[in-house]
Scaffold this motif. Structure first.
Motif, mmCIF file in Angstrom:
data_model
loop_
_atom_site.group_PDB
_atom_site.id
_atom_site.type_symbol
_atom_site.label_atom_id
_atom_site.label_comp_id
_atom_site.label_asym_id
_atom_site.label_seq_id
_atom_site.Cartn_x
_atom_site.Cartn_y
_atom_site.Cartn_z
ATOM 1 N N THR A 173 -59.056 13.732 46.638
ATOM 2 C CA THR A 173 -58.064 12.684 46.851
ATOM 3 C C THR A 173 -58.420 11.468 46.000
ATOM 4 O O THR A 173 -59.514 11.394 45.421
ATOM 5 N N ILE A 174 -57.479 10.516 45.948
ATOM 6 C CA ILE A 174 -57.718 9.283 45.190
ATOM 7 C C ILE A 174 -58.988 8.606 45.691
ATOM 8 O O ILE A 174 -59.881 8.240 44.917
ATOM 9 N N LEU A 175 -59.068 8.468 47.025
ATOM 10 C CA LEU A 175 -60.231 7.796 47.607
ATOM 11 C C LEU A 175 -61.521 8.561 47.311
ATOM 12 O O LEU A 175 -62.544 7.960 46.975
ATOM 13 N N GLU A 176 -61.446 9.894 47.407
ATOM 14 C CA GLU A 176 -62.648 10.697 47.140
ATOM 15 C C GLU A 176 -63.085 10.541 45.685
ATOM 16 O O GLU A 176 -64.280 10.492 45.386
ATOM 17 N N ASN A 177 -62.131 10.475 44.761
ATOM 18 C CA ASN A 177 -62.459 10.252 43.358
ATOM 19 C C ASN A 177 -63.274 8.974 43.208
ATOM 20 O O ASN A 177 -64.285 8.946 42.499
ATOM 21 N N LEU A 178 -62.832 7.911 43.880
ATOM 22 C CA LEU A 178 -63.513 6.635 43.741
ATOM 23 C C LEU A 178 -64.858 6.647 44.459
ATOM 24 O O LEU A 178 -65.856 6.153 43.936
ATOM 25 N N ARG A 179 -64.880 7.224 45.658
ATOM 26 C CA ARG A 179 -66.133 7.278 46.416
ATOM 27 C C ARG A 179 -67.193 8.063 45.656
ATOM 28 O O ARG A 179 -68.368 7.706 45.653
ATOM 29 N N LEU A 180 -66.757 9.147 45.040
ATOM 30 C CA LEU A 180 -67.667 9.986 44.273
ATOM 31 C C LEU A 180 -68.396 9.151 43.233
ATOM 32 O O LEU A 180 -69.613 9.209 43.086
ATOM 33 N N CYS A 181 -67.616 8.360 42.494
ATOM 34 C CA CYS A 181 -68.207 7.593 41.398
ATOM 35 C C CYS A 181 -68.969 6.392 41.905
ATOM 36 O O CYS A 181 -69.908 5.927 41.258
ATOM 37 N N ALA A 182 -68.591 5.886 43.098
ATOM 38 C CA ALA A 182 -69.306 4.742 43.661
ATOM 39 C C ALA A 182 -70.667 5.165 44.190
ATOM 40 O O ALA A 182 -71.483 4.320 44.544
ATOM 41 N N LEU A 214 -50.652 13.304 41.176
ATOM 42 C CA LEU A 214 -50.250 12.062 40.514
ATOM 43 C C LEU A 214 -49.522 12.330 39.197
ATOM 44 O O LEU A 214 -49.744 13.352 38.550
ATOM 45 N N SER A 215 -48.678 11.379 38.809
ATOM 46 C CA SER A 215 -47.986 11.479 37.519
ATOM 47 C C SER A 215 -48.937 11.066 36.398
ATOM 48 O O SER A 215 -50.012 10.523 36.648
ATOM 49 N N GLY A 216 -48.524 11.295 35.171
ATOM 50 C CA GLY A 216 -49.386 11.023 34.020
ATOM 51 C C GLY A 216 -49.894 9.590 33.976
ATOM 52 O O GLY A 216 -51.081 9.354 33.767
ATOM 53 N N GLY A 217 -49.006 8.615 34.207
ATOM 54 C CA GLY A 217 -49.407 7.217 34.142
ATOM 55 C C GLY A 217 -50.380 6.876 35.256
ATOM 56 O O GLY A 217 -51.387 6.189 35.047
ATOM 57 N N GLN A 218 -50.073 7.407 36.467
ATOM 58 C CA GLN A 218 -50.958 7.126 37.606
ATOM 59 C C GLN A 218 -52.329 7.760 37.402
ATOM 60 O O GLN A 218 -53.348 7.205 37.792
ATOM 61 N N ARG A 219 -52.332 8.932 36.765
ATOM 62 C CA ARG A 219 -53.616 9.585 36.473
ATOM 63 C C ARG A 219 -54.468 8.700 35.577
ATOM 64 O O ARG A 219 -55.670 8.542 35.781
ATOM 65 N N GLN A 220 -53.827 8.117 34.556
ATOM 66 C CA GLN A 220 -54.565 7.250 33.646
ATOM 67 C C GLN A 220 -55.107 6.042 34.394
ATOM 68 O O GLN A 220 -56.227 5.598 34.157
ATOM 69 N N MET A 221 -54.312 5.517 35.346
ATOM 70 C CA MET A 221 -54.767 4.398 36.177
ATOM 71 C C MET A 221 -56.000 4.815 36.981
ATOM 72 O O MET A 221 -57.001 4.097 37.032
ATOM 73 N N LEU A 222 -55.896 5.980 37.621
ATOM 74 C CA LEU A 222 -57.013 6.450 38.450
ATOM 75 C C LEU A 222 -58.251 6.694 37.580
ATOM 76 O O LEU A 222 -59.369 6.347 37.959
ATOM 77 N N ALA A 223 -58.017 7.268 36.381
ATOM 78 C CA ALA A 223 -59.150 7.537 35.492
ATOM 79 C C ALA A 223 -59.837 6.225 35.120
ATOM 80 O O ALA A 223 -61.071 6.140 35.086
ATOM 81 N N THR A 224 -59.059 5.195 34.857
ATOM 82 C CA THR A 224 -59.618 3.893 34.503
ATOM 83 C C THR A 224 -60.327 3.284 35.720
ATOM 84 O O THR A 224 -61.447 2.775 35.608
ATOM 85 N N ALA A 225 -59.672 3.360 36.875
ATOM 86 C CA ALA A 225 -60.272 2.825 38.099
ATOM 87 C C ALA A 225 -61.592 3.538 38.390
ATOM 88 O O ALA A 225 -62.587 2.918 38.769
ATOM 89 N N ARG A 226 -61.588 4.883 38.196
ATOM 90 C CA ARG A 226 -62.763 5.703 38.426
ATOM 91 C C ARG A 226 -63.933 5.210 37.555
ATOM 92 O O ARG A 226 -65.066 5.083 38.004
ATOM 93 N N ALA A 227 -63.620 4.914 36.286
ATOM 94 C CA ALA A 227 -64.666 4.478 35.369
ATOM 95 C C ALA A 227 -65.150 3.068 35.711
ATOM 96 O O ALA A 227 -66.331 2.755 35.565
ATOM 97 N N LEU A 228 -64.221 2.213 36.180
ATOM 98 C CA LEU A 228 -64.575 0.809 36.425
ATOM 99 C C LEU A 228 -65.326 0.616 37.729
ATOM 100 O O LEU A 228 -65.914 -0.449 37.960
ATOM 101 N N ILE A 229 -65.317 1.604 38.587
ATOM 102 C CA ILE A 229 -65.860 1.442 39.937
ATOM 103 C C ILE A 229 -67.338 1.057 39.901
ATOM 104 O O ILE A 229 -67.825 0.364 40.788
ATOM 105 N N VAL A 230 -68.052 1.485 38.858
ATOM 106 C CA VAL A 230 -69.489 1.189 38.802
ATOM 107 C C VAL A 230 -69.761 -0.164 38.148
ATOM 108 O O VAL A 230 -70.911 -0.512 37.901
ATOM 109 N N ASP A 231 -68.683 -0.934 37.880
ATOM 110 C CA ASP A 231 -68.834 -2.245 37.274
ATOM 111 C C ASP A 231 -69.578 -2.150 35.947
ATOM 112 O O ASP A 231 -70.637 -2.757 35.765
ATOM 113 N N PRO A 232 -69.037 -1.388 35.005
ATOM 114 C CA PRO A 232 -69.770 -1.148 33.754
ATOM 115 C C PRO A 232 -69.763 -2.380 32.851
ATOM 116 O O PRO A 232 -68.922 -3.251 32.992
#
Lengths: 255, 302, 325
Positions: free
Chosen positions: A106-115, A148-166
């Motif tokens: 899920t969206i939340l799991e994607n973020l939790r995973l990376c956090a 998710l749609s293509g645009g939302q996927r890109q958002m999630l991918a970006t959010a996923r990468a940013l979660i670790v405060d790079p």
């Protein structure tokens, strides 16, 4: 924005690449000696014709393509020998072009995973911050990401990468396959990210869009850096189109 | 038809399901069919046998309550699970990990697992001989329920223990960071690496879990039937059938598949004859591959 | 001296019949990249098919048609090829290792059928009185042995010749193209699945033929001849020889069978009868470890480089292809 707004050379670069040689086979390197500095809050667009080695270059910086020579430093520390997963905790986040989210989570799991690599106390605040930045995702955290749609996927991918405060965010063709409206949204997001002081390295085929937000552009050809200039200068360059016919560097090389 | 096959099938199915969880986990994370998985079952049973023998000297082997075995067996269970989990990690370190590092094709790993299966099984036969062994010689009186159903206290304990283990694995996979990491690596190892996950650590976790659950299944098989060097190898086909029937990568699917295979085997024993039991799994496998190759709970891909 | 010669002929006849089976596996794995873990099942089908058709009539059994031996061999090929075709059709479009699992299950089931279909197969007691070629010379073991060796060598040479012709034929060239770049072959409109299926069936048929050769040479078969150990032996032969080249398969068969029967002989001679079962287990451990070591250290085979310094082993490309996803 104007060129003068860019961080001056007085700001020490957060990402330093020196003489990078990389590829899939040592006898046949695709990246053949590239130098590049990126400063905090700076957006650098990596441009060049197909097969110039743009994607391999950023993947080598992220540690997912083997490096055969040269050096990558992050915050002044040599990370060349660090495996990809440790470079993430060093402050380097990478968004691949395709398959950049976990579709079965899920969206939340994607973020939790990376956090997961953050200290426990920081995880929830970072996830909250991501949802604040992408309210579209925050409104339905339990949706399976594959829906998710293509645009939302890109958002999630970006959010996923940013979660670790790079400190450095690298994106490989974030606009590929998106409608002009969505490309606009993605790039607007990147501007907001930049304002938080993150250095952004952006590989793009969509040159005009990339140069509209970038501070600098670097042009690769045959695995080497052929040209580097402020984005405004490149935007005004009448030869820009020739870049992607592969003749740009040729014209430069011939006096 | 005698409904007793339901009890027998459920107990056997629970055991197959436990083993199949290991198959499905290692398959989805390592991407190859491990033919040595059956030997983890056998190794787990023999490890528990050896450990219970050792522990018997300290805690005795007087049966606990209505069960057929003593504290020595109960205490040996967690230890045997640890040992077998460790064995799985060791096998990966000296064989599969080396082949992965050399970027060998999937099929090379499958052949290697075939060779490892042969070697491990024969090693166990060399150490413990091919004579069947037992945890206990105690006989048990079956408890009768209505409708002519009966089960021994051992069988009921096995069912309960399986239920607890399956629930624990399910919670681990869905609610914890360890589980999320395993699911992430099984979907996309490259992206997992870019998400800061140490893929090698996740691979070790998967081996440990798979080996540990196999040991649990092996101890059950040993308690309910007997311990032999071929016990795990003979279970391999039912395990594969269960994992594929459930859908590769799906933990609930593996359990469901295990129960279906167990029930079908018990039904076949009653209707066709015990000598054809081993063909049931092949029949189920054939039907699944023919009708629904992605399995009951699996996602369509490949 | 004559005794040694007789034993050498016996040893070589068995080794060359294994070589026929290994050639069949080579078509599937070396030439096509299909992984068969049920070799014993296809060998067994061939052996039983030929035995049932050629053995003399017996009161307590169905079968026993007393047909000529060559007819039995043809039937052995056909039966094993048909079984391969059915199994391949079922799994060849799926993940690469689903075929492995299905063939494994198939071998288990064939063995079970041999054990339980007693009226047809003789059940656990097996089938005897399988006619042996040149049985008229059975009185002179050396002549009998040499004639049989010559016959098996002839069949091996024939199979080899057919396979080499096939590899050079348009069919073989398409197979090579499929192996090297499946997508490209598909894009060119080649029916990739059908080609691989055909190769799988031919390979399976050759294994069946090999099984029939062995059955007729020994004159007796039983279910325990077709356990997974047989599959393991044939795989070791192919891996030692180096997948993809026929010479490697044949040399690998002779070498591995030599090691196998040699160590069995040593165990029989040197180990106390009470411990022989355990010693035999240790023998399999050593060979299993050796197989794994070869896969890790010399994945192209021990003999491949020696045997084919002038040509690239055809299996190399097949092994490079990622199998799933």
């Amino acid at each position: 924005m104007s060129v003068s707004q860019r961080p001056s050379s007085a700001t020490p670069p957060i990402l330093e690449v020196r003489g990078l040689v990389a590829g899939y086979e040592e006898s046949l390197p695709i990246v053949r000696g590239i130098d590049l500095d990126v400063s905090p809050g700076e957006i650098v667009a990596v441009l060049g014709p197909n097969g110039a080695g743009k994607s391999t270059f950023v993947k080598a910086v992220a540690g997912v393509v083997p490096t055969f020579g040269g050096r990558v430093s992050l915050r002044g520390r040599d990370v060349t020998a660090r495996p990809a997963h440790l470079r993430v905790s060093d402050g380097l986040a990478f968004v691949p072009q395709t398959e950049n989210i976990f579709a079965s989570l899920t969206i939340l799991e994607n973020l939790r995973l990376c956090a997961g690599i953050l200290p426990a106390a920081l995880r929830q605040p970072r996830i909250d911050a991501a949802f604040a930045m992408f309210p579209d995702l925050g409104s339905r955290p339990n949706l399976v990401a594959g829906a998710l749609s293509g645009g939302q996927r890109q958002m999630l991918a970006t959010a996923r990468a940013l979660i670790v405060d790079p400190a450095v965010l690298i994106l490989d063709e974030p606009s590929a396959g998106l409608s002009p409206k969505l490309v606009h949204d993605v790039f607007e997001t990147l501007e907001r990210v930049r304002e938080t002081g993150v250095a952004i390295l952006l590989v793009e085929q969509n040159v005009r869009a990339a140069l509209s937000i970038a501070d600098r552009g670097v042009v690769l050809a045959e695995g080497r850096l052929r040209h580097a200039a402020p984005a405004a200068e490149l935007r005004a360059d009448p030869n820009l189109g020739a870049l992607f016919l592969g003749s740009y560097d040729h014209a430069e090389a011939t006096p | 038809m005698n409904p007793q096959f339901v009890v027998d099938g459920l107990v056997a199915g629970a055991m197959i399901g436990l083993g199949a969880i290991g198959v499905t986990l290692t398959y989805s994370i390592l991407r190859f069919a491990n033919f040595a998985h059956g030997e983890f079952i056998t190794a787990g049973a023999y490890a528990a046998l050896a450990l219970s023998g050792l522990l018997g000297a300290f805690v005795g082997s007087v049966p606990v309550g209505d069960f057929s075995f003593g504290w020595n067996v109960l205490l040996a269970v967690p230890l045997a699970i640890l040992v077998t989990g460790g064995l799985a990690i060791l096998l990966d370190a000296i064989l599969f990990g080396v082949l992965r590092a050399k970027a060998s094709a999937v099929i090379i790993l499958v052949i290697a697992s075939f060779g490892a299966s042969m070697a491990l099984r024969s090693l166990l036969e060399f150490v413990f001989t091919s004579q069947p062994a037992y945890f206990t010689n105690e006989l048990q009186i079956a408890v009768r329920f209505g409708w002519g159903l009966r089960a021994t206290p051992d069988q009921l304990l096995m069912l309960a223990a399986t239920l607890v283990l399956i629930l624990a694995v399910h919670l681990l996979m869905t609610k914890t960071q360890v589980g999320r990491r395993m699911r992430a690596v099984s979907e996309n190892p490259a992206l997992a690496r870019l998400s800061g996950i140490d893929v090698r650590g996740v691979v070790r976790t998967a081996w440990f879990l798979g080996g540990g659950l196999a040991a649990a299944a092996g101890i059950m098989a040993g308690l309910l039937v007997q311990i032999r060097p071929y016990m795990g190898f003979d279970l391999l086909l039912p395990l594969f059938a269960a994992a594929i029937l459930g859908g590769i990568g799906s933990v609930p699917g593996a359990v469901l598949g295990g129960i279906v295979v167990g029930l079908c085997e018990a039904l076949a024993v009653q209707t066709v004859g015990a000598e054809w039991r081993a063909a049931v799994a092949f029949l189920i496998l054939t039907l699944v591959l023919l009708l629904r190759p992605q399995g009951l709970l699996g996602r369509a891909r490949s | 001296m004559i005794e040694i010669l007789g034993y050498a002929a016996f040893f070589l006849t068995i080794a060359l019949s294994y070589a026929v089976i290994a050639l069949g596996l080579n078509v599937q794995w070396g030439q096509t990249g299909l992984f068969n873990v049920g070799v014993a099942g296809f060998v067994g089908i061939g052996a039983y098919a030929s035995a049932i058709l050629t053995a003399p009539d017996a009161a307590d059994r169905i079968g026993g048609f007393a047909l000529p031996i060559p007819l039995g061999w043809v039937a052995a090929f056909a039966a094993a090829a048909l079984a391969s075709l059915a199994l391949g059709w079922l799994t060849i479009r799926l993940r690469a290792d689903y075929l492995a699992i299905a063939t494994f299950g198939f071998a288990v089931t064939v063995q079970l059928a041999a054990l339980n279909l007693e009226p047809l197969t003789g059940g656990p007691f097996g089938l005897g009185f399988i006619p042996r070629p040149f049985n008229g010379f059975a009185g002179d073991p050396l002549v009998f042995g040499l004639l049989n060796l010559a016959l098996v060598a002839l069949v091996l040479a024939f199979v080899w010749w057919v396979l080499e012709r096939l590899v050079r034929s348009p069919w073989g060239r398409v197979l090579k193209a499929v192996r090297e770049d499946e997508e490209a072959a598909r894009a060119l409109g080649k029916p990739v699945t059908r080609f691989r299926l055909q190769a799988f069936a031919i390979g399976g048929g050759i294994m069946g033929l090999g099984g029939a050769l062995q059955a007729h040479f020994i004159g007796f078969i039983a279910p325990e001849n077709y356990l997974p150990t047989l599959t393991f032996q044939v795989w070791t032969m192919l891996v030692v020889g180096g997948a993809g080249n026929n010479l490697g398969a044949v040399v690998g068969s002779v070498v591995v069978w030599g090691l196998w029967s040699g160590s069995s002989f040593l165990i029989g001679a040197a180990v106390d009868p009470a411990d022989q079962a355990r010693a035999a287990a240790l023998q399999i451990v050593l060979i299993g470890v050796a197989l794994c070591l070869i896969l890790v250290l010399r994945p192209k085979g021990l003999l491949a480089e020696v045997l084919t310094h002038h040509r690239r082993p055809a299996g190399a490309q097949a092994q490079d292809r990622p199998a799933t996803r």
